[in-house]
Design a protein around this motif. Structure first.
Motif, PDB file in Angstrom:
ATOM      1  N   VAL A   1       0.868  -1.187   0.000  1.00 20.62           N
ATOM      2  CA  VAL A   1       0.000   0.000   0.000  1.00 20.62           C
ATOM      3  C   VAL A   1       0.901   1.232   0.000  1.00 20.62           C
ATOM      4  O   VAL A   1       1.715   1.420   0.905  1.00 20.62           O
ATOM      5  CB  VAL A   1      -0.923   0.014   1.230  1.00 20.62           C
ATOM      6  CG1 VAL A   1      -1.769   1.280   1.243  1.00 20.62           C
ATOM      7  CG2 VAL A   1      -1.803  -1.226   1.253  1.00 20.62           C
TER       8      VAL A   1
ATOM      9  N   SER B   1      -0.471   4.473  -0.825  1.00 22.53           N
ATOM     10  CA  SER B   1      -1.298   5.636  -0.502  1.00 22.53           C
ATOM     11  C   SER B   1      -2.662   5.140  -0.059  1.00 22.53           C
ATOM     12  O   SER B   1      -3.114   4.082  -0.479  1.00 22.53           O
ATOM     13  CB  SER B   1      -1.440   6.558  -1.716  1.00 22.53           C
ATOM     14  OG  SER B   1      -2.282   7.661  -1.417  1.00 22.53           O
ATOM     15  N   ARG B   2      -3.300   5.918   0.817  1.00 28.58           N
ATOM     16  CA  ARG B   2      -4.635   5.520   1.273  1.00 28.58           C
ATOM     17  C   ARG B   2      -5.490   6.750   1.545  1.00 28.58           C
ATOM     18  O   ARG B   2      -5.006   7.774   2.010  1.00 28.58           O
ATOM     19  CB  ARG B   2      -4.546   4.618   2.502  1.00 28.58           C
ATOM     20  CG  ARG B   2      -4.042   5.242   3.762  1.00 28.58           C
ATOM     21  CD  ARG B   2      -3.845   4.197   4.858  1.00 28.58           C
ATOM     22  NE  ARG B   2      -2.528   3.620   4.829  1.00 28.58           N
ATOM     23  CZ  ARG B   2      -2.271   2.317   5.011  1.00 28.58           C
ATOM     24  NH1 ARG B   2      -3.246   1.468   5.213  1.00 28.58           N
ATOM     25  NH2 ARG B   2      -1.034   1.866   4.989  1.00 28.58           N
TER      26      ARG B   2
ATOM     27  N   THR C   1      -8.714   6.614   3.507  1.00 27.16           N
ATOM     28  CA  THR C   1      -9.697   5.803   4.225  1.00 27.16           C
ATOM     29  C   THR C   1     -10.611   6.635   5.120  1.00 27.16           C
ATOM     30  O   THR C   1     -11.518   6.098   5.740  1.00 27.16           O
ATOM     31  CB  THR C   1      -8.978   4.761   5.105  1.00 27.16           C
ATOM     32  OG1 THR C   1      -8.105   5.440   6.008  1.00 27.16           O
ATOM     33  CG2 THR C   1      -8.165   3.807   4.254  1.00 27.16           C
TER      34      THR C   1
ATOM     35  N   ILE D   1      -7.485   2.704  -1.529  1.00 31.96           N
ATOM     36  CA  ILE D   1      -6.049   2.612  -1.319  1.00 31.96           C
ATOM     37  C   ILE D   1      -5.378   2.412  -2.659  1.00 31.96           C
ATOM     38  O   ILE D   1      -5.991   1.901  -3.604  1.00 31.96           O
ATOM     39  CB  ILE D   1      -5.665   1.469  -0.355  1.00 31.96           C
ATOM     40  CG1 ILE D   1      -6.198   0.116  -0.862  1.00 31.96           C
ATOM     41  CG2 ILE D   1      -6.140   1.743   1.054  1.00 31.96           C
ATOM     42  CD1 ILE D   1      -5.761  -1.078  -0.018  1.00 31.96           C
TER      43      ILE D   1
ATOM     44  N   THR E   1      -5.740   1.102  -8.100  1.00 29.34           N
ATOM     45  CA  THR E   1      -6.561   1.721  -7.064  1.00 29.34           C
ATOM     46  C   THR E   1      -7.635   0.739  -6.626  1.00 29.34           C
ATOM     47  O   THR E   1      -8.358   0.177  -7.461  1.00 29.34           O
ATOM     48  CB  THR E   1      -7.221   3.011  -7.581  1.00 29.34           C
ATOM     49  OG1 THR E   1      -6.199   3.921  -8.001  1.00 29.34           O
ATOM     50  CG2 THR E   1      -8.050   3.667  -6.482  1.00 29.34           C
TER      51      THR E   1
ATOM     52  N   PRO F   1      -8.292  -1.458   6.515  1.00 30.30           N
ATOM     53  CA  PRO F   1      -7.505  -0.793   5.454  1.00 30.30           C
ATOM     54  C   PRO F   1      -6.611   0.324   5.977  1.00 30.30           C
ATOM     55  O   PRO F   1      -5.586   0.624   5.377  1.00 30.30           O
ATOM     56  CB  PRO F   1      -8.592  -0.228   4.522  1.00 30.30           C
ATOM     57  CG  PRO F   1      -9.815  -1.024   4.826  1.00 30.30           C
ATOM     58  CD  PRO F   1      -9.727  -1.378   6.269  1.00 30.30           C
ATOM     59  N   ASN F   2      -6.987   0.950   7.097  1.00 32.59           N
ATOM     60  CA  ASN F   2      -6.206   2.076   7.597  1.00 32.59           C
ATOM     61  C   ASN F   2      -4.882   1.657   8.233  1.00 32.59           C
ATOM     62  O   ASN F   2      -4.020   2.492   8.487  1.00 32.59           O
ATOM     63  CB  ASN F   2      -7.028   2.878   8.615  1.00 32.59           C
ATOM     64  CG  ASN F   2      -7.528   2.032   9.765  1.00 32.59           C
ATOM     65  OD1 ASN F   2      -8.000   0.928   9.545  1.00 32.59           O
ATOM     66  ND2 ASN F   2      -7.423   2.531  10.977  1.00 32.59           N
TER      67      ASN F   2
END
Length: 249
Positions: free
Chosen positions: A101, A103-104, A106, A113, A148, A236-237
């Protein structure tokens, strides 16, 4: 005779009083010269009988044990996270692609992401993305070097799911927050908090039995539908690595 004795006694008392004043003055002068060090040493000895006893010592030891236990738990969690990341990297085969990952987003409405693998690596739109815990989302777009991922929390996400305990299919729809909505098309469905939710065997987009989440809360039935909020297993974070499954053809 009595007067002589009184005078003698008075002289003795005055001498004793003078010595007491002299000792006190000398002590104060020493304290002044030593800048309080002598006083601290003196306090050390007079306070010694009142030092913390065995009970206070046990309290401190217990606090230390709790601190050590907390540090150990944090290390175990960190170790587990690193093992999961390592497993994701090592478990790649001809049908999977490991990706980092880079970039995100969230916390905004467009929940997504960005991964460091793209079309040059074989990633396609619609590919399934897994992380530690279970399903993260699906690839929504690709470039030559990146892809993405549309997360399950995105309002654009719709996934067929299966509630194992009551053996019923449902639809998981992102709501723009951390808890997507589960919709069951039966107001009599006996769904409960804690029920396990996975990908549906009837889904045409996902492989069956991929872990997704746990029922967090259940809303009152509305018309012929029943709604629930889902706590996702994959976060996801905090995910650093994912595994991409190639899209079904």
């Amino acid at each position: 005779m009595l007067d002589i004795r009184r005078i003698s006694t008075n002289r003795w008392w005055h001498k004793k009083k003078n010595w007491i004043l002299f000792v006190i003055s000398l002590f104060l002068i020493c304290v002044r010269i030593s800048k309080g060090a002598l006083y601290k040493d003196f306090y050390y000895f007079i306070s010694k009988p009142f030092w913390p006893g065995q009970f206070q010592k046990e309290v401190i030891l217990k606090s230390k044990e709790k601190e050590s236990l907390m540090k150990l738990n944090l290390l175990e969690k960190d170790n587990l996270r690193l093992r999961q990341i390592l497993n994701l990297q090592e478990s790649a085969n001809s049908n999977t692609i490991s990706a980092a990952v880079i970039s995100r987003k969230t916390g905004s409405w467009w929940r997504q992401i960005i991964l460091n693998k793209g079309s040059k690596d074989g990633v396609e739109i619609g590919s399934i993305v897994l992380g530690p815990g279970g399903l993260v989302g699906r690839v929504g777009s690709t470039s030559f070097f990146t892809s993405t991922v549309k997360l399950l929390t995105s309002p654009e996400s719709k996934v067929g799911v299966w509630v194992d305990r009551i053996q019923i299919n449902g639809l998981l729809i992102g709501s723009g927050d951390n808890y997507p909505n589960l919709i069951l098309y039966s107001k009599d469905a006996d769904i409960k908090v804690g029920d396990f939710v996975s990908s549906s065997p009837a889904s045409t987009l996902l492989p069956p039995n991929i872990p997704i989440g746990i029922v967090q809360s259940v809303n009152e039935p509305f018309k012929a539908k029943k709604r629930a909020k889902i706590l996702l297993l994959a976060k996801p974070n905090v995910i650093d690595w994912v595994q991409i499954l190639k899209a079904k053809t």
